[in-house]
Design a protein around this motif. Structure first.
Motif, PDB file in Angstrom:
ATOM      1  N   HIS A 437       0.831  -1.201   0.000  1.00  0.00           N
ATOM      2  CA  HIS A 437       0.000   0.000   0.000  1.00  0.00           C
ATOM      3  C   HIS A 437       0.867   1.253   0.000  1.00  0.00           C
ATOM      4  N   GLU A 438       1.904   1.266   0.830  1.00  0.00           N
ATOM      5  CA  GLU A 438       2.774   2.435   0.900  1.00  0.00           C
ATOM      6  C   GLU A 438       3.619   2.583  -0.355  1.00  0.00           C
ATOM      7  N   ARG A 441       1.219   4.073  -2.772  1.00  0.00           N
ATOM      8  CA  ARG A 441       0.950   5.484  -2.462  1.00  0.00           C
ATOM      9  C   ARG A 441       2.100   6.390  -2.909  1.00  0.00           C
ATOM     10  N   ARG A 444       2.514   6.643  -6.799  1.00  0.00           N
ATOM     11  CA  ARG A 444       1.531   7.581  -7.353  1.00  0.00           C
ATOM     12  C   ARG A 444       2.016   9.023  -7.181  1.00  0.00           C
ATOM     13  N   GLU A 445       2.590   9.274  -5.994  1.00  0.00           N
ATOM     14  CA  GLU A 445       3.036  10.631  -5.696  1.00  0.00           C
ATOM     15  C   GLU A 445       4.283  11.005  -6.497  1.00  0.00           C
ATOM     16  N   ALA A 452      -4.147  10.393  -5.318  1.00  0.00           N
ATOM     17  CA  ALA A 452      -3.472  10.168  -4.042  1.00  0.00           C
ATOM     18  C   ALA A 452      -4.351   9.328  -3.121  1.00  0.00           C
ATOM     19  N   ILE A 453      -3.713   8.513  -2.282  1.00  0.00           N
ATOM     20  CA  ILE A 453      -4.426   7.702  -1.296  1.00  0.00           C
ATOM     21  C   ILE A 453      -3.845   7.983   0.087  1.00  0.00           C
ATOM     22  N   LYS A 454      -4.639   7.679   1.112  1.00  0.00           N
ATOM     23  CA  LYS A 454      -4.221   7.975   2.479  1.00  0.00           C
ATOM     24  C   LYS A 454      -3.113   7.018   2.924  1.00  0.00           C
ATOM     25  N   PRO A 455      -2.165   7.526   3.717  1.00  0.00           N
ATOM     26  CA  PRO A 455      -1.081   6.664   4.201  1.00  0.00           C
ATOM     27  C   PRO A 455      -1.555   5.706   5.286  1.00  0.00           C
TER      28      PRO A 455
END
Length: 613
Positions: A437-438, A441, A444-445, A452-455
């Motif tokens: 997931h990280e 994330r 993408r950044e 963007a997705i939440k950390p």
């Protein structure tokens, strides 16, 4: 519980005392029923193998028809002194389960007080002697034990002789297995044609647990099995047949035993008794390893383990494998890889990014975190007996090591396996999902892929490693574009020669002199370090041998490495890897000044290997 504690307990609860079976004897005592003087308990002290060893206290109890059930409880076994299906044995020495012993003793006492009525719960009698009595007792003979009811059939001589082979003098720890092996070898070729059939049900069954009718039923069934005639029988009979094969009873050699195991699994277990499959798969693995069958048999029966170990190997050492192979493992071990739409849409990018990031995360020295052993898997040694939960006589056998694959090894010693393997840490899937997931994330950044997705919460050191890994991927991509420039290498040797001439013409006399001195210094270092590369070099090449010998002899190595355009870290890693099988650990480490040095614990071993040959 020891003998004195047992004496006190019996007197306090029942008012009875253990009496020596022979006047003056201190080795054997009996506990007699006050109703008929028949004894229901016998305490024996068995001396050790030599005078220096203390005796072992063993208690035999008469528990009637309930004896087979009690014998299966932890700590209980077959009777030691008394032959009979109604008796059980328990070793008192070093036995800390006092409650179980007391309950069994209570049951034996109640049974004796109720005239052997098995329903002792309805009338629990306790004998409390009076303080004084004038009644005179006369000596009475001890009742002889009557054997349990047998089937009124003729007992074949072979079966009668087999039953007589049972040795009650062997201690319970090995007696059951050894007696089974001895009796089994005696009956290895026996055949029967018994017309009747008696069912049989017992945990960890052996011949000694069967009456004559059951023995004849079993051997008749086994005769048909050996002729290829398979039909359903009591599960306990099937286990006895398997125990015979594990002990190589009735087989010509281990390969023949293996063939019979596979045939029985295919023709009987898979068709009539699927419950045995759970145990049989592990038992066949033990058979293949214990009796040293061919490697292809190991590959066949350890296929799932080898596949799992291979995935762990890829995760642990990603530098040995392709980015695609690493991505496949993550696809197996996580749910996030297949559920992320951005990863699915940009799969080629994420496959390459994943490898860069994962290799960075595993660099424990750089980030001060052992990610693999903390969040993925860690080494573990599992101890278990050979043919666990089976009746198997463990004869003397030399220790041995069997390597299943690069991760899994079996070490055998004194009837036990010590299995070296990797075990997944708790929440492994969750850890890897969070990691992906990280990665998703930050990719993408950094690469502008998707919204963007939440950390999620993750260790800051891991987060830093992910960022560095993504940067490494970007650098690789940039370098790949530069490498796309085409160069004609056909005249490369000529170009190098011309460049060398041009360079020499531009050097001053002082510079030429300085270069000559540097070359002489390198040659001097090579002469000072004794390097001999032959067939016993453990796979080390000339450069690796030079570094190792220089470190062992305390000689300089820097000029040599610089002159030959080498990286000392790569040389050290190669040496550690090639000597791992011999030493079992890394032999070179880097100090605080980032300089290589021999690990002190292995200096003597390396001196012996390379300097004293």
């Amino acid at each position: 519980m020891d003998s004195n504690q047992l004496f006190n307990y019996v007197y306090a609860k029942y008012g009875l005392k253990f009496e020596p079976i022979v006047s003056g004897s201190t080795d054997t005592y009996v506990l007699m029923s006050p109703l008929d003087s028949g004894y229901f308990a016998m305490l024996s002290r068995i001396n050790g193998e030599n005078s220096s060893k203390s005796s072992i206290a063993v208690l035999d109890l008469k528990c009637g028809d309930f004896a087979p059930t009690i014998r299966d409880l932890p700590g209980f076994t077959d009777p030691v002194r008394i032959k009979g299906a109604e008796w059980v044995g328990v070793v008192l020495t070093n036995n800390h389960d006092e409650q179980a012993i007391k309950k069994a003793l209570d049951y034996a006492f109640k049974l004796a007080m109720n005239g052997q009525d098995t329903n002792v719960a309805k009338s629990q009698y306790f004998y409390i002697p009076g303080e004084k009595t004038e009644e005179k007792y006369q000596a009475q003979p001890i009742k002889q034990w009557l054997p349990r009811r047998q089937v009124n059939d003729e007992i074949p001589d072979k079966i009668r002789q087999m039953r007589e082979l049972y040795d009650y003098s062997i201690l319970p720890s090995t007696g059951r297995q050894k007696n089974f092996y001895i009796q089994g070898q005696f009956m290895a070729d026996y055949e029967d044609e018994y017309k009747k059939y008696f069912a049989f049900k017992r945990f960890f069954p052996t011949y000694h647990d069967m009456n004559v009718g059951q023995l004849r039923s079993y051997f008749t069934w086994r005769t048909k099995i050996r002729k290829g005639d398979y039909h359903r029988t009591s599960t306990s009979y099937a286990y006895v047949y398997l125990y015979e094969l594990f002990n190589n009873i009735g087989v010509d050699n281990p390969q023949d035993g293996y063939d019979k195991l596979i045939a029985f699994k295919k023709n009987y277990v898979d068709n009539f008794d699927l419950g045995i499959q759970t145990y049989l798969a592990d038992w066949i693995k033990d058979y293949v390893l214990y009796y040293g069958l061919r490697k292809e048999k190991i590959a066949e029966h350890f296929a799932k383990d080898i596949e799992q170990d291979h995935d762990d190997e890829i995760l642990h050492y990603p530098q040995k494998y392709t980015a695609e192979e690493l991505a496949e493992v993550f696809a197996k071990k996580t749910t996030y890889w297949k559920s992320s739409k951005v990863i699915a849409k940009n799969k080629e990018v994420f496959v390459q990014v994943l490898k860069c990031v994962w290799q960075e995360v595993l660099d424990a020295k750089k980030y001060g975190i052992a990610y693999y052993s903390s969040f993925v898997a860690k080494p573990k040694v599992v101890e278990q007996p050979v043919f666990k939960l089976a009746v198997f006589y463990r004869k003397a056998k030399k220790p041995m090591t069997v390597k299943v694959d690069a991760v899994r090894k079996y070490y055998y010693k004194k009837g036990w396996w010590y299995i070296h393997q990797e075990e997944a840490v708790p929440r492994q899937r969750t850890n890897l999902n969070t990691f992906l997931h990280e990665v998703d994330r930050l990719v993408r950044e950094k690469l502008n892929l998707g919204r963007a997705i939440k950390p999620r919460f993750i260790d800051q050191a891991v987060l830093k490693a992910i960022t560095v890994g993504i940067a490494a991927y970007q650098q690789q991509k940039k370098q790949a574009k530069i490498d796309q420039i085409k160069i004609d290498f056909s005249d490369l040797d000529k170009i190098r020669a011309n460049a060398s001439v041009t360079r020499d013409s531009l050097l001053t006399d002082e510079e030429k002199q300085l270069e000559q001195e540097e070359q002489e210094q390198v040659q001097k270092q090579e002469q000072e370090v004794e390097v001999s590369v032959d067939q016993d070099d453990y796979g080390l090449d000339k450069d690796e041998m030079f570094l190792l010998m220089a470190l062992l002899q305390g000689k300089p190595w820097q000029d040599y490495v610089q002159k030959h355009h080498l990286m000392v870290s790569i040389l050290a890693d190669n040496i550690n890897e090639k000597l791992l099988d011999e030493i079992g650990d890394s032999v070179i480490e880097f100090n605080e000044q980032d300089q290589p040095q021999i690990i002190e614990d292995y200096a003597d071993d390396l001196q012996e290997m390379f300097l004293k040959g």
